[in-house]
Write an enzyme that holds these catalytic residues in place. Sequence first.
Site, PDB file in Angstrom:
ATOM      1  N   CYS A 284     -47.298   2.642 -43.404  1.00 49.54           N
ATOM      2  CA  CYS A 284     -48.182   1.330 -43.621  1.00 49.54           C
ATOM      3  C   CYS A 284     -49.343   1.593 -43.202  1.00 49.54           C
ATOM      4  CB  CYS A 284     -46.936   0.784 -44.132  1.00 49.54           C
ATOM      5  SG  CYS A 284     -45.629   0.576 -45.166  1.00 49.54           S
TER       6      CYS A 284
ATOM      7  N   HIS B  79     -51.743  -5.081 -44.803  1.00 51.88           N
ATOM      8  CA  HIS B  79     -51.033  -4.637 -45.330  1.00 51.88           C
ATOM      9  C   HIS B  79     -50.635  -5.437 -47.139  1.00 51.88           C
ATOM     10  CE1 HIS B  79     -47.625  -1.729 -46.716  1.00 51.88           C
ATOM     11  NE2 HIS B  79     -46.942  -2.072 -46.017  1.00 51.88           N
TER      12      HIS B  79
ATOM     13  N   ASN C  15     -45.196  -2.471 -52.362  1.00 50.63           N
ATOM     14  CA  ASN C  15     -46.000  -2.434 -51.147  1.00 50.63           C
ATOM     15  C   ASN C  15     -45.956  -0.068 -51.429  1.00 50.63           C
ATOM     16  OD1 ASN C  15     -45.512  -1.085 -48.788  1.00 50.63           O
ATOM     17  ND2 ASN C  15     -43.968  -1.839 -48.128  1.00 50.63           N
TER      18      ASN C  15
HETATM   19  N1  COA Z   1     -30.992  -8.546 -54.393  1.00 53.09           N
HETATM   20  C1  COA Z   1     -30.025  -8.717 -54.331  1.00 53.09           C
HETATM   21  N2  COA Z   1     -29.190  -9.433 -53.091  1.00 53.09           N
HETATM   22  C2  COA Z   1     -29.941  -9.018 -51.911  1.00 53.09           C
HETATM   23  C3  COA Z   1     -30.784  -7.650 -52.073  1.00 53.09           C
HETATM   24  C4  COA Z   1     -31.044  -7.646 -53.422  1.00 53.09           C
HETATM   25  N3  COA Z   1     -31.869  -6.781 -53.837  1.00 53.09           N
HETATM   26  N4  COA Z   1     -30.693  -7.460 -51.166  1.00 53.09           N
HETATM   27  C5  COA Z   1     -29.914  -7.695 -50.569  1.00 53.09           C
HETATM   28  N5  COA Z   1     -29.569  -9.106 -50.285  1.00 53.09           N
HETATM   29  C6  COA Z   1     -28.325  -9.625 -50.497  1.00 53.09           C
HETATM   30  C7  COA Z   1     -28.003  -9.381 -49.175  1.00 53.09           C
HETATM   31  O1  COA Z   1     -27.109  -8.829 -49.398  1.00 53.09           O
HETATM   32  C8  COA Z   1     -27.657 -10.795 -48.306  1.00 53.09           C
HETATM   33  O2  COA Z   1     -26.239 -11.155 -49.378  1.00 53.09           O
HETATM   34  P1  COA Z   1     -25.470 -11.993 -48.103  1.00 53.09           P
HETATM   35  O3  COA Z   1     -25.794 -13.019 -47.870  1.00 53.09           O
HETATM   36  O4  COA Z   1     -24.291 -12.027 -49.093  1.00 53.09           O
HETATM   37  O5  COA Z   1     -24.583 -11.344 -46.959  1.00 53.09           O
HETATM   38  C9  COA Z   1     -28.410 -11.622 -48.939  1.00 53.09           C
HETATM   39  O6  COA Z   1     -29.027 -11.226 -50.340  1.00 53.09           O
HETATM   40  C10 COA Z   1     -29.651 -11.668 -47.661  1.00 53.09           C
HETATM   41  O7  COA Z   1     -29.673 -10.734 -47.620  1.00 53.09           O
HETATM   42  P2  COA Z   1     -30.886 -10.557 -46.529  1.00 53.09           P
HETATM   43  O8  COA Z   1     -31.090  -9.259 -46.135  1.00 53.09           O
HETATM   44  O9  COA Z   1     -30.711 -10.859 -44.580  1.00 53.09           O
HETATM   45  O10 COA Z   1     -32.376 -10.941 -46.961  1.00 53.09           O
HETATM   46  P3  COA Z   1     -33.775 -10.853 -46.239  1.00 53.09           P
HETATM   47  O11 COA Z   1     -33.938 -12.591 -46.681  1.00 53.09           O
HETATM   48  O12 COA Z   1     -33.760 -10.449 -44.848  1.00 53.09           O
HETATM   49  O13 COA Z   1     -34.468 -10.443 -46.946  1.00 53.09           O
HETATM   50  C11 COA Z   1     -35.733  -7.881 -47.221  1.00 53.09           C
HETATM   51  C12 COA Z   1     -34.364  -8.805 -47.527  1.00 53.09           C
HETATM   52  C13 COA Z   1     -35.707  -6.693 -47.502  1.00 53.09           C
HETATM   53  C14 COA Z   1     -36.784  -8.548 -48.666  1.00 53.09           C
HETATM   54  C15 COA Z   1     -36.644  -8.997 -45.938  1.00 53.09           C
HETATM   55  O14 COA Z   1     -35.427  -8.562 -44.892  1.00 53.09           O
HETATM   56  C16 COA Z   1     -37.760  -7.847 -45.513  1.00 53.09           C
HETATM   57  O15 COA Z   1     -38.972  -7.940 -46.492  1.00 53.09           O
HETATM   58  N6  COA Z   1     -37.785  -7.308 -44.568  1.00 53.09           N
HETATM   59  C17 COA Z   1     -39.428  -5.961 -44.026  1.00 53.09           C
HETATM   60  C18 COA Z   1     -39.229  -5.559 -45.150  1.00 53.09           C
HETATM   61  C19 COA Z   1     -41.192  -4.765 -44.906  1.00 53.09           C
HETATM   62  O16 COA Z   1     -41.614  -5.383 -45.774  1.00 53.09           O
HETATM   63  N7  COA Z   1     -40.859  -3.162 -44.722  1.00 53.09           N
HETATM   64  C20 COA Z   1     -42.011  -2.523 -45.134  1.00 53.09           C
HETATM   65  C21 COA Z   1     -42.715  -2.922 -43.931  1.00 53.09           C
HETATM   66  S1  COA Z   1     -43.665  -1.753 -43.442  1.00 53.09           S
END
Ligand code: COA
Length: 323
Positions: free
Chosen positions: A111, A250, A280
């Site tokens: 990215c 980004h 993204n």
């Molecule tokens: N839909 C519904 N529920 C989901 C889900 C989805 N697509 N993905 C995860 N969950 C659930 C998880 O299982 C978890 O459930 P639980 O509480 O019962 O265990 C809950 O939602 C929270 O998950 P978590 O991973 O803690 O969520 P988060 O707030 O960290 O959000 C991302 C996840 C991936 C959206 C977030 O971490 C993120 O955006 N990170 C940066 C990633 C990124 O941008 N990467 C590219 C960089 S270049």
Amino acid sequence: MVGKICGTGSYVPARVMDNDDLSRIVDTNDAWIRERTGIGKRHIIDGETTSYMAGQAAMRALERSGVKPDEIDMILLATSSSETVYPCAACEVQRMIGATYASGYDINAACTGFVLAFNAAQAYISAGFCRTVLVIGAESMSNMIDWTDRGTCILFGDGAGAVVLRAEEGTPVSMAAHSDGEKGPALTGLSRHRKGWEKELEDGAVKESFIHMDGQGVFKFAVRKVPEIIEEVLEKADASLDDIDYFVLHQANRRIIEAVAKRLKTDISKFPMNLEEYANTSAATVPILLDEMDRSGMLKRGQKLMTAGFGAGLTWAACLFEW
Ligand code: COA
């Protein structure tokens, strides 16, 4: 000499997959995706390749710039999802657009790739090595995604963006770039072209997902490192946050951008976003956004833009330049 953007272009596939479509594939829903990421839909290739999209974006940028293909002396193409390892996609674009005198190569920095390519182009121009550089970011992320992994498949989309840079007298750009290979495992991608991956998958040597991500780790990294590198570039330029008209970051996640704006104590209106529409698109997010900003008339000559990218590697980079 400095590289001035004299044309922008972008291409996204016509096929759209919205959050409701995704909820029929994995256990997710529109409300969750919007709340956690700001993403509403993504465009997905339907027969297009990475280099095809790159070529289309390049042609549109050239058309708007008035630059002829044979005036280009370098093509830098940021991608991590090209259909071939070689020839590189930059050479394929060279062929497609007829940039007879250009050399070119791909930059694989996930990215962060476009911002690194943009910085490299600026360095070539200020060193007098190039006069006209085509910088492209293009990705087919849908080829890298495990469509059964709701933690990653909701985040990405496909597309391409391009800018044409021409050497002009002007305010020098300021830039910075960093990597932290120690944190590489936080975000990894496996190419489907890697020989034997199906067997490795069967044997359990690789996990089922092509993109592995510690979502919260990457989130924290971005929220900490992006403001830091923006401050670093401002210091180099002897400029302040108030001098910046737009922060073109980004487009990974709306919450990351909001957190960066908050840390920098800068109004969110200076952080344009389009991830609701495209998700993204990795190396393509920044040039697609620049193209949209230019076409909508937001940009005026002399405005100061700060761009910043971050992602796998881990890598992060930024550049302050004048429109
Ligand atoms: N839909 C519904 N529920 C989901 C889900 C989805 N697509 N993905 C995860 N969950 C659930 C998880 O299982 C978890 O459930 P639980 O509480 O019962 O265990 C809950 O939602 C929270 O998950 P978590 O991973 O803690 O969520 P988060 O707030 O960290 O959000 C991302 C996840 C991936 C959206 C977030 O971490 C993120 O955006 N990170 C940066 C990633 C990124 O941008 N990467 C590219 C960089 S270049």
